[in-house]
Design an enzyme around this catalytic site. Structure first.
Site, PDB file in Angstrom:
ATOM      1  N   ASN A  75     -19.180 -42.204  18.523  1.00  0.00           N
ATOM      2  CA  ASN A  75     -19.693 -41.220  17.565  1.00  0.00           C
ATOM      3  C   ASN A  75     -19.269 -39.808  17.941  1.00  0.00           C
ATOM      4  O   ASN A  75     -18.820 -39.018  17.103  1.00  0.00           O
ATOM      5  CB  ASN A  75     -21.224 -41.268  17.521  1.00  0.00           C
ATOM      6  CG  ASN A  75     -21.770 -42.467  16.788  1.00  0.00           C
ATOM      7  OD1 ASN A  75     -21.035 -43.195  16.122  1.00  0.00           O
ATOM      8  ND2 ASN A  75     -23.066 -42.690  16.898  1.00  0.00           N
ATOM      9  N   ARG A 415     -13.395 -49.227   2.206  1.00  0.00           N
ATOM     10  CA  ARG A 415     -13.062 -49.788   3.517  1.00  0.00           C
ATOM     11  C   ARG A 415     -13.257 -51.299   3.420  1.00  0.00           C
ATOM     12  O   ARG A 415     -14.265 -51.758   2.892  1.00  0.00           O
ATOM     13  CB  ARG A 415     -13.974 -49.245   4.623  1.00  0.00           C
ATOM     14  CG  ARG A 415     -13.946 -47.736   4.804  1.00  0.00           C
ATOM     15  CD  ARG A 415     -14.794 -47.323   5.999  1.00  0.00           C
ATOM     16  NE  ARG A 415     -15.118 -45.907   6.003  1.00  0.00           N
ATOM     17  CZ  ARG A 415     -14.335 -44.964   6.524  1.00  0.00           C
ATOM     18  NH1 ARG A 415     -13.195 -45.302   7.077  1.00  0.00           N
ATOM     19  NH2 ARG A 415     -14.694 -43.687   6.485  1.00  0.00           N
ATOM     20  N   ARG A 445     -11.227 -41.991   5.816  1.00  0.00           N
ATOM     21  CA  ARG A 445     -10.870 -41.472   7.126  1.00  0.00           C
ATOM     22  C   ARG A 445     -10.862 -42.548   8.205  1.00  0.00           C
ATOM     23  O   ARG A 445     -11.795 -43.327   8.337  1.00  0.00           O
ATOM     24  CB  ARG A 445     -11.832 -40.346   7.534  1.00  0.00           C
ATOM     25  CG  ARG A 445     -11.275 -39.475   8.671  1.00  0.00           C
ATOM     26  CD  ARG A 445     -12.308 -38.519   9.194  1.00  0.00           C
ATOM     27  NE  ARG A 445     -12.892 -37.672   8.188  1.00  0.00           N
ATOM     28  CZ  ARG A 445     -12.371 -36.515   7.768  1.00  0.00           C
ATOM     29  NH1 ARG A 445     -11.235 -36.097   8.263  1.00  0.00           N
ATOM     30  NH2 ARG A 445     -13.002 -35.797   6.871  1.00  0.00           N
ATOM     31  N   HIS A 475     -15.430 -43.189  -3.619  1.00  0.00           N
ATOM     32  CA  HIS A 475     -16.319 -43.757  -2.613  1.00  0.00           C
ATOM     33  C   HIS A 475     -17.300 -44.762  -3.206  1.00  0.00           C
ATOM     34  O   HIS A 475     -18.026 -45.439  -2.480  1.00  0.00           O
ATOM     35  CB  HIS A 475     -17.088 -42.612  -1.927  1.00  0.00           C
ATOM     36  CG  HIS A 475     -17.912 -43.019  -0.755  1.00  0.00           C
ATOM     37  ND1 HIS A 475     -19.293 -43.013  -0.770  1.00  0.00           N
ATOM     38  CD2 HIS A 475     -17.560 -43.458   0.480  1.00  0.00           C
ATOM     39  CE1 HIS A 475     -19.752 -43.416   0.405  1.00  0.00           C
ATOM     40  NE2 HIS A 475     -18.733 -43.691   1.179  1.00  0.00           N
ATOM     41  N   TYR A 508     -24.352 -53.592   8.896  1.00  0.00           N
ATOM     42  CA  TYR A 508     -24.897 -52.458   8.153  1.00  0.00           C
ATOM     43  C   TYR A 508     -25.975 -52.946   7.192  1.00  0.00           C
ATOM     44  O   TYR A 508     -25.826 -53.975   6.541  1.00  0.00           O
ATOM     45  CB  TYR A 508     -23.809 -51.773   7.323  1.00  0.00           C
ATOM     46  CG  TYR A 508     -22.780 -50.998   8.102  1.00  0.00           C
ATOM     47  CD1 TYR A 508     -22.618 -51.159   9.476  1.00  0.00           C
ATOM     48  CD2 TYR A 508     -21.935 -50.105   7.448  1.00  0.00           C
ATOM     49  CE1 TYR A 508     -21.657 -50.454  10.170  1.00  0.00           C
ATOM     50  CE2 TYR A 508     -20.968 -49.394   8.140  1.00  0.00           C
ATOM     51  CZ  TYR A 508     -20.828 -49.573   9.503  1.00  0.00           C
ATOM     52  OH  TYR A 508     -19.881 -48.871  10.185  1.00  0.00           O
ATOM     53  N   ARG A 605     -31.061 -41.564   8.185  1.00  0.00           N
ATOM     54  CA  ARG A 605     -30.562 -42.068   9.464  1.00  0.00           C
ATOM     55  C   ARG A 605     -29.995 -40.957  10.334  1.00  0.00           C
ATOM     56  O   ARG A 605     -30.238 -40.896  11.522  1.00  0.00           O
ATOM     57  CB  ARG A 605     -29.471 -43.119   9.237  1.00  0.00           C
ATOM     58  CG  ARG A 605     -29.028 -43.783  10.541  1.00  0.00           C
ATOM     59  CD  ARG A 605     -27.831 -44.693  10.359  1.00  0.00           C
ATOM     60  NE  ARG A 605     -26.580 -43.960  10.334  1.00  0.00           N
ATOM     61  CZ  ARG A 605     -25.690 -44.015   9.358  1.00  0.00           C
ATOM     62  NH1 ARG A 605     -25.922 -44.756   8.305  1.00  0.00           N
ATOM     63  NH2 ARG A 605     -24.569 -43.331   9.412  1.00  0.00           N
TER      64      ARG A 605
END
Length: 728
Positions: A75, A415, A445, A475, A508, A605
């Site tokens: 991260n 993705r 990205r 997106h 996720y 989050r």
């Protein structure tokens, strides 16, 4: 781009499905306090500190703690490559635009530097003082050269010569050899050597190979050599590769005296933008920029904390790094290598493996129902990872590809996984003669290269591949299937909060709506026409679409909630779940709701720029953050007096609301909204383990020590296991 640069200033207008404009409260942000926003960069560092807190929690399985140390490290790398790099660029070019909380780029960089060194020290100490000793207690040893027996050293030297030495390239620095290029995120040894005959010290750099494992399995080397001494079958002995190289430097520099050696690592700017309006071919433009990324300017230098001043000064000079960008690290650099340790076969040191279940609406794994017949009976809401992605979303696309009655499949891909069954299904559909459109966002990205690869494979198979709109990232997570049924055409839709990626869908937390509702099908048809053609549609029937409709739609609904509360409706309440809450207009609307007495409950989050608990401004706002085994990733909004639940891909950030194509859809079926209500009830339960944001920007763990604690994600697992079939 600065957050303050991004804020849309268009007035709120009436939109389809929104409350009447007459009920909207005018913008009164001028009377809100100037210090009402928290800094987004420092808030992100607070989020990563919460990740680190999970690694500090000794009640967690040991290898899960190691995993969170690795996540923290990864991260932080990305934060520096993107966010810090952007701030540096603004500072160096003299852009004086301040953040929403009033800080200049330089002021933010100074605060980030101080905060980062503090948490980097804490991160290293958690490994050195807590996790590493606990690993030893469980027969997992991360060792130094000095800890090795003579027999082990002999075998390690053999391994070094056979497998490591051939791939190493020591690079000298002298008048004939300029300082070498140091690639971003690579691990390196800075070495000072002395010529035994001529005298004088020289600098050299040795790159630690990054295409092999970071740890050498000493126990396996000894087992292969037949040495059975002091070894049990389950003992793991790991030596960092840089430790092995450092112990054998004399073989790289024969005839030279090794004066000192230290490990270092740099992080480079990876924040770039493609000049789409300048280039005819977006793929070529992106590939060119990807090549430039590896040559970005340094934004961080990590060094071993025992590095000499002389060597540090040399690195600062040659790498052109500001001393404020140096992070001294005790122990190992780049603890993302702990993912390797997490990969050890020690199930007793990990969370119990979780196996997603097939959603009852789609039948058992062995006897699957047709997704199309299921959706003709009613909408279905899936909740990943608790509901299996492969037997819901993936099956939906695979059945569409194989069904002779399906005429077209249209899908967005942001993705996806390396071996993608979704991409394979789209290829199968195209080869079967179906009309297939894939909106591939090649600018996602750090996934750009993979997405370029998939885009070309899809094109070769006959899929119509589109790369989105100029200036916007696509997106949204949407899939539209057009099927002939008798003499009519029916459209089946999926709108989700997460990517079409079967691997991340197991990690996720996301929700997705399956529906055959005609109005949603018509909306997605219009959306895909906008994405693939020259349509300029901005208004839709029953979805909100960014960059034109989500912010205004959300703010309109917040104001309607205020108006209903003013009229005496005490059911008024706003609940919001997102990854990040940064957008100032949305935040100000939530402040206005609080000032008017409307309770606001937020589950975020990561970043939160809203400051709760300010007298007269936000006393009615509570902000919680939940982290756990799964990455909380869904975006859900609830407006209680209007009884509206919305799900979608958009976070409350400028980039999502202004510079991306995002979709949010209303969940209308009472059976499904009750599931969303249960999610919020669990997340907001006072007993749920979380962190609560204070008005000063600090986060406090809750519940307090000694109080009853429950785990939200475990509660979701239990709930889904006892869920009945919604369409019996």
């Amino acid at each position: 781009m600065s957050p303050a640069d991004d804020i849309a200033t268009q007035p709120i207008t009436s939109i389809p499905g929104a409350p009447p404009a007459a009920t909207l409260v005018p913008d009164e942000s001028a009377d809100l306090p100037e210090d009402r926003y928290l800094n987004r960069e420092l808030s992100w560092l607070d989020f990563n500190s919460r990740v680190l807190a999970l690694a500090e929690d000794t009640s967690m399985p040991l290898l899960e703690r190691a995993k969170f140390l690795a996540i923290f490290s990864s991260n932080l790398d990305e934060f520096f490559m993107v966010r810090v790099a952007g701030l540096k660029r603004r500072d160096e070019t003299g852009l004086s635009v301040r953040s929403a909380d009033g800080l200049s780029p330089r002021e933010q960089l100074l605060r980030i530097a101080g905060r980062t060194q503090t948490i980097a020290d804490r991160h290293a100490r958690v490994f050195l003082d807590s996790v590493r000793p606990a690993l030893v207690d469980n027969d997992i040893h991360v060792v130094t050269w000095a800890e090795m027996t003579e027999e082990q050293k002999v075998r390690l030297v053999e391994y070094f010569h056979e497998d490591v030495f051939p791939v190493l390239t020591p690079l000298a620095v002298d008048p004939a050899h300029p300082f070498p290029y140091i690639s971003g995120l690579s691990l390196n040894l800075a070495v000072t050597v002395k010529d035994a005959t001529e005298g004088g010290e020289h600098f050299a750099r040795v790159k630690v190979p990054d295409n092999v494992n970071r740890f050498v399995r000493v126990d396996r080397l000894m087992r292969d050599s037949g040495d059975k001494s002091k070894r049990t079958d389950d003992k793991v002995v790991l030596m960092p590769l840089e430790t092995l190289i450092a112990a054998n430097l004399e073989h790289l520099f024969p005839g030279m005296e090794i004066v000192e050696h230290h490990v270092f690592r740099i992080t480079r700017n990876a924040d770039f933008e493609v000049e789409e309006d300048r280039d005819e071919d977006l793929l070529q433009a992106l590939e060119r920029e990807l090549a430039r990324r590896r040559f970005g300017s340094p934004v961080r230098l990590e060094v071993a904390d025992d590095m000499s001043e002389h060597m540090l000064e040399l690195l600062l000079r040659e790498l052109d790094v500001n001393p404020a960008d140096v992070i001294g690290v005790p122990g190992l650099l780049d603890l993302s290598c702990l993912f390797e340790i997490y990969g050890l076969d020690r199930p007793q040191l990990k969370d119990r493996p979780f196996v997603p279940a097939t959603h009852p609406a789609f039948g058992e794994r062995e006897t699957p129902k047709s997704v199309f017949s299921t959706l003709r009976e009613g909408d279905v809401l899936v909740h990943h990872p608790y509901d299996s992605f492969s037997t819901s979303v993936q099956r939906f696309i695979e059945q569409a590809a194989a069904d002779p009655q399906v005429l077209a499949i249209k899908q967005t891909l942001y993705r996806t996984s390396g071996d993608s069954p979704i991409v394979n299904a789209l290829i199968d559909a195209a080869e079967a003669g179906k009309q297939v459109v894939a909106l591939v966002e090649i600018k996602a990205r750090f996934d750009e290269q993979a997405n370029i690869k998939w885009a070309r494979q899809l094109e070769q198979a006959g899929v119509h591949v589109v790369y989105g709109l100029v200036g916007l990232k696509t997106h949204c997570k949407t899939c539209l299937v057009v099927r002939r049924e008798g003499s009519s055409i029916r459209r089946y839709c999926h709108i989700g909060t997460g990517n079409y990626n079967p691997k991340t869908a197991r990690l996720y937390e996301d929700v997705g709506l399956f529906t055959a509702a005609p109005d949603i099908g018509a909306d997605l048809t219009d959306l895909f026409n906008t994405l693939t053609g020259y349509s300029r549609k901005k208004e839709y029937r029953n979805i909100l679409v960014a960059p034109h409709g989500i912010r205004s739609g959300i703010i309109a609904r917040i104001h309607e909630e205020i108006e209903r509360f003013r009229q005496g409706d005490r059911t008024a309440r706003i609940q919001l779940k997102a990854n990040a809450l940064v957008d100032e207009q949305v935040i100000d609307a939530l402040y206005r709701a609080s000032q008017n007495g409307v309770p606001v409950e937020i589950v975020v989050r990561g970043i939160c720029a809203l400051r709760p608990g300010m007298p007269g401004v936000s006393e009615n706002i509570v902000v919680r953050s939940i982290l756990g085994q799964f990455l909380e990733h869904s975006r859900i909004l609830y407006f209680a007096a209007q009884n509206e639940y919305w799900i979608g891909s958009a976070d409350m950030m400028h980039r999502n609301l202004d510079r991306r194509v995002e979709v949010m859809a209303q969940v209308r079926d009472d059976r499904l909204t009750s599931e969303l209500a249960d999610m919020f009830a669990s997340a907001l339960d006072p007993r749920t383990r979380c962190w609560v944001l204070q008005s000063d920007g600090s986060w406090v763990a809750s519940p307090a020590a000694g109080e009853e604690v429950r785990d939200h994600q475990r509660q979701m697992i239990r709930r889904n296991r006892r869920r009945p079939d919604p369409n019996p």
